[in-house]
Design an enzyme around this catalytic site. Sequence first.
Site, mmCIF file in Angstrom:
data_model
loop_
_atom_site.group_PDB
_atom_site.id
_atom_site.type_symbol
_atom_site.label_atom_id
_atom_site.label_comp_id
_atom_site.label_asym_id
_atom_site.label_seq_id
_atom_site.Cartn_x
_atom_site.Cartn_y
_atom_site.Cartn_z
ATOM 1 N N ALA A 240 3.366 44.155 10.586
ATOM 2 C CA ALA A 240 3.799 43.983 9.198
ATOM 3 C C ALA A 240 5.280 43.596 9.114
ATOM 4 O O ALA A 240 5.990 43.543 10.122
ATOM 5 C CB ALA A 240 3.531 45.260 8.414
ATOM 6 N N HIS A 241 5.737 43.346 7.908
ATOM 7 C CA HIS A 241 7.109 42.912 7.647
ATOM 8 C C HIS A 241 8.139 43.924 8.142
ATOM 9 O O HIS A 241 7.949 45.137 8.012
ATOM 10 C CB HIS A 241 7.303 42.696 6.150
#
Lengths: 343, 343, 343
Positions: A240-241
């Site tokens: 994820a980010h």
Amino acid sequence: MEFTAQQISDLINGKVEGNPEVTISYVSKIEEGKPGTISFLSNPLYTHYIYNTKASIVLINNDVELEKAVKPTLIRVENAYSAFAEILEAYNQIKLNKSGISPSAFIDPEARIGENVYIGEFAVISKNAVIENNAKIYPQVFLGENVRIGTNTTLFAGVKIYSDNIVGGDCIIHSGAVIGSDGFGFAPLKNGSYKKIAQIGNVVIEDFVEIGANTTIDRATMGSTFIRKGVRLDNLIQIAHNVDLGENTVISAQTGISGSTKIGKNCLIGGQVGIINQLTIADEVKIAAQSGVGKNITKKGEIVQGSPAFNFISYKKSYVHFRNFHAIKSKIDELEKMIKSNG
Amino acid sequence: MEFTAQQISDLINGKVEGNPEVTISYVSKIEEGKPGTISFLSNPLYTHYIYNTKASIVLINNDVELEKAVKPTLIRVENAYSAFAEILEAYNQIKLNKSGISPSAFIDPEARIGENVYIGEFAVISKNAVIENNAKIYPQVFLGENVRIGTNTTLFAGVKIYSDNIVGGDCIIHSGAVIGSDGFGFAPLKNGSYKKIAQIGNVVIEDFVEIGANTTIDRATMGSTFIRKGVRLDNLIQIAHNVDLGENTVISAQTGISGSTKIGKNCLIGGQVGIINQLTIADEVKIAAQSGVGKNITKKGEIVQGSPAFNFISYKKSYVHFRNFHAIKSKIDELEKMIKSNG
Amino acid sequence: MEFTAQQISDLINGKVEGNPEVTISYVSKIEEGKPGTISFLSNPLYTHYIYNTKASIVLINNDVELEKAVKPTLIRVENAYSAFAEILEAYNQIKLNKSGISPSAFIDPEARIGENVYIGEFAVISKNAVIENNAKIYPQVFLGENVRIGTNTTLFAGVKIYSDNIVGGDCIIHSGAVIGSDGFGFAPLKNGSYKKIAQIGNVVIEDFVEIGANTTIDRATMGSTFIRKGVRLDNLIQIAHNVDLGENTVISAQTGISGSTKIGKNCLIGGQVGIINQLTIADEVKIAAQSGVGKNITKKGEIVQGSPAFNFISYKKSYVHFRNFHAIKSKIDELEKMIKSNG
């Protein structure tokens, strides 16, 4: 491709015993050897296979003494196993050594392409993208604007890299991997719907990283998602980010790491593991397959299991009792009866 | 792209303090600010950073009183955080504002393309496909026959949409997502093999939906698989045939929903969750990461965890004991001894 | 496409009751029937719907006696359900019956293309690839060198097949699937980093196999990864190097099988299951969703659940107690008090 025993022996500094002109084009296990293949003998328990194998060439350690004549040409080396690995690698490098730029690729005039680069059919290289020397961009790859691909890196067919992301040198990214898609960030609105939060950061992949097929790595909301030097990611992994994966960490297939979590160096993370957001995981931590990590792991080298995960020895002890839970419950019921009849 | 402090201030109705001609091209966090970037100060605990930050511009709330002079140009606004979000969004819109139709795209003469549409290199737009105004179709996207793409929708590089599927307006679909692949339906035959059941339905994606990278959504066997308005799907999610996802439901990465299950509105479903087929899940239900849902959830707002999943508070209580199971078992053994010696 | 009642009746050897010229172009469920659609009545509990349905044509068993006149044209058959399935399949075959080779595909002069093959836009067919008769290669597919695709096999848009892999006849591979990416094999080095082990084997997919969207199948390190005849894989599945999946085994979405594991015939494996490496699983084994299999399963037909998995009935019993663990713990505490007050 065909190679003679002499050619192979020269490659690995071996010594040929038998016909040096014999040729092979494939490899085989010694117990399944076929004509036209090369095999190796390393495990002493497999020594008897050498008298019957149909392989044309067998690599064998210098110190192995044979009891009778054998059919294959032998190549004597110090360590047959590592010599075989060397041959595989050389073979693969020849096979994967592509170059030239397909006339059907789309290359923006403002992209910058290094020397000896391969670019396959229908690849798209957008404005201001930079591809360093010796990189291999297979067909149907997409590189967005300002993407940089380092020296010797290979992107297999169909890799998609959004704009502004950076890939180091000597990396391998497998087909279907997506680098730099938007992080999953939404602000709840009063009416129950969500407003997308713009994701304007990027992904930075350092040198010597390998990324598996169909793995996805989201760009940072701001700043960068980091995949540090030497990281190895298997297939179908979700990063994820703003995650930061430490050097030489290895992650098996289908694991997911949530936003802003920072993983240490030299960790080993099994398959189908989930790690929630905003955590810090120490160096050299091992996480068993299918575990769910819900809090920081601060102890270097800790080994955890379970969902939520805790120390793996404690987990295994608890799980033994879980498996026997029906018997344990019966025992409790029995004790209760005994107490009440005693009472 | 470069912007002056004055240009940014005008965009967000701010008031410049300092040099209005200073320019920035990136954003930064205030504690990591670099020259040429814009940052913001919202959290009072971070106020001290403003005296040392190297950011060229800082957004700051009208009511913050500074104790001494600062180097960056300030832009005063009512709410620095939301003004910053506005700027990010404006930036992203400029950056992603592509238009024009690549001559190397394949567009069937019987497809219908709206105004101001972007179609990138090597995209395939099949017969009778319809693309509404302002849609952005990135390179290497595939749209099968009769596909419809609504106004303002963006499909990133390499999205694949099978024939007959419908995507609403203002949607975003990320690279590698597959929409409308066959549902997984097979009838067992007497000889142990399976006969494929033809999958002739479609997928209907309503407006304002975002779908993550490499997520897969199967077409209905008959009828439609529905992704309702405002749904947000993360990466690598599996949505099976005939599923119906309610409005504004949000699902994290690597979750799978099996065939014909109907999920309510405004649900929050964690990562790596599995939900079996033919279920009904009420509105506003929350499902913890890695849970497995095996039966209907009828209570609005219920929160569940575990595999199989049940009420999350009960789950947490049970899990505490599971972690201590070894000590609990020892206690039981001890009690047994005491009873027997008492007896 | 439009069909008359008479055309449909001829296809399935039925007998028309009512207007044989009525036309349909879609299918519907009888309870949701619309004009211009064909439906079927098989379940006796649904018989009342036939008096109100708006479907234009309804398939109905020969032996159903109606109490009053109905609006739709009826087609009488022995078994309405299987006749309907036949119609769906015929419809799908017409719809998916594409042929012709796009001038924008890239086909290496040394590839060999059979008769009546479809090759879509921007597909890449590399050197020495072989495509047998009637195969359908959708747009943007990539076939590496020496790949073979069998008769009647369909590869949907964007499938990527690395060099040297083999796909049998009558197979279907869905969009985004990656066949033959490198196995995940690394040798640890003394400095904490890893050396990639060359992956020079391939993948062999036998006849009548279906592979879901974005599923990944790694090539063998040496030798082959085998997907045997009749195997059905759902979406987003990971099959590691040197796995051998037995005939007619069916695996649901998001499951992962680790390296060198051998699965028997006719197994049913649920979604999100993980199976570790080097195992042997017997024929006809069933594995519940989200299970983690950590050791060999030697008993044919065994059913397992849990992570780690054991017999599913034992698992369910243990899990009932786990759910009640808080009450069980309270009971133990209570017994302890009773014993101590007795003592």
